[in-house]
Scaffold this active site. Sequence first.
Site, short mmCIF file in Angstrom:
data_model
loop_
_atom_site.label_atom_id
_atom_site.label_comp_id
_atom_site.label_asym_id
_atom_site.label_seq_id
_atom_site.Cartn_x
_atom_site.Cartn_y
_atom_site.Cartn_z
NE ARG A 130 -8.89 2.38 -1.58
CZ ARG A 130 -8.83 1.74 -0.41
NH1 ARG A 130 -8.31 2.35 0.64
NH2 ARG A 130 -9.32 0.52 -0.27
CE1 TYR A 131 -6.43 7.93 -2.67
CE2 TYR A 131 -4.88 6.25 -1.94
CZ TYR A 131 -5.85 7.19 -1.64
OH TYR A 131 -6.24 7.38 -0.35
NE ARG A 134 -0.99 8.30 -3.94
CZ ARG A 134 -2.04 9.01 -4.31
NH1 ARG A 134 -2.38 9.11 -5.59
NH2 ARG A 134 -2.79 9.61 -3.41
CB CYS A 143 4.59 -5.90 12.65
SG CYS A 143 3.48 -5.41 11.34
CB CYS A 147 0.38 -0.81 16.60
SG CYS A 147 2.02 -0.62 15.85
CB CYS A 150 -2.69 -2.88 13.63
SG CYS A 150 -2.27 -3.20 11.91
NE ARG A 152 -2.78 -2.35 5.40
CZ ARG A 152 -1.85 -1.43 5.17
NH1 ARG A 152 -0.60 -1.66 5.48
NH2 ARG A 152 -2.17 -0.27 4.63
CG ASP A 312 -7.66 3.63 9.64
OD1 ASP A 312 -8.18 4.65 9.17
OD2 ASP A 312 -6.56 3.18 9.27
CG ASP A 349 -7.31 5.71 4.54
OD1 ASP A 349 -8.01 5.94 3.52
OD2 ASP A 349 -6.26 5.07 4.52
CE LYS A 356 -3.00 7.34 3.28
NZ LYS A 356 -3.13 6.35 2.20
#
Length: 394
Positions: A130-131, A134, A143, A147, A150, A152, A312, A349, A356
């Site tokens: 995206r950037y 990076r 995981c 959470c 989450c 994702r 998010d 984000d 972000k």
Amino acid sequence: MAFAIEAANSRTKAADLGRPSKMLRTREELDACDVTSESWQEALQRRYKTHQDMKGILNHVEEVDMSIYDQFDMRVTPYLAQLMDRDDPNCPIRKQYMPFQGELNIQPYEVADSLAEDHDMQEGSTVVHRYPNRVLFLVTTNCGTYCRYCTRKRFVSHGVRAVNKQQLERGFRYLESHREIDDCLVSGGDPLLLNDRQLEDILSQIRARAPHIKFLRIGSRLPVQLPTRITPELCAIIERYDVQMVNVHVNHPKELTPLFAERIKMLRKTGTMIGNQSVLLKGVNDDITTLRDLCMGLISCGIRPYYCYSCDVAEGNHAYQLSLDRILSLYRGLRGFISGPAVPTFVVDGTGGLGKMPIIPDYVRELANGEIWATNFEGKVHRMTNLEKTIADQ
Ligand SMILES: *Cc1c(COP(=O)(O)O)cnc(C)c1O
Ligand code: SF4
């Protein structure tokens, strides 16, 4: 290498299905368990998988529809279960990990892939580019503990989905052929859920095939969910492949246990930087005393608070959301009041892949007429005439 990952995935699944008896069913059994007396892999086999499993451990467990697990799995490590308050459903650890019925009440404005990561995934890989310089490389879909908020959810949990060997290979190839990339963030899911050999395979591929990568980092919540994952062997791998930064994810001072602090100290000896990202969550860490304790507690463990995220807008997350006003006031409660290096950057984000963006109060403002007004950390408003004059003199 990828074969090893698939084989290990199926082993994990078999273990998950085959050994329910290993679960610690009563609070007494759980409290008597010394998590340092077994391997982290053994601890993973003792994870709780539904709210029903936890009824001998916790009181006042919310009765949720089992269909909730079609959307998003539950897994709770025995270590985290020990941290959960037996009686208080508002315990900050319970609030992050215990499913609640409201999750199923998805709002029209909530989206599965709110950050449009799928759109930025490159050439059949799981590399999100995206950037400019990076990338985010998602190497697993699992995981240690899920959470509930989450971002994702669409990608993680559901053991059947995995990052397969072709996707990984395409990821390595993408890194290899894009020399403008000098920063790679290995994430998931949780990369430390892979065993040492799998992790080493991935890091060595990245280092060997993309020597132009200057900065290699790992994002993981496993140190918080099962600190025994940090072993001398893991530290040796971090050192061998010169992983310059490990970012953990602590949200509440209660997670800064002596065992966590001890294992972080072991990790620090590798020379890697350790950062933290938190998510601001209503009912978990949305008050200033908690955040101050969290940030100072992190820095006393040698962890630099890096980001503090606005939650998010992923499916089912609305219950955790804070207003922008509230977020700004939380930031004001940190800056100037605690050590500078303990103050994280607050970010949102942007939905749809904006990236972000910092959420920062404007302490210093220049008006159209050239006047400069400042508000200090104590809320004193002051006109900065000396600075105005200096600028006017230029
Ligand atoms: C967060 C993120 C990164 C890393 O961003 P930094 O601000 O450098 O930490 C890279 N790629 C994607 C897609 C991200 O979401
Ligand atoms: S550890 Fe990270 S990826 Fe895994 S469930 Fe939590 S927020 Fe999602």
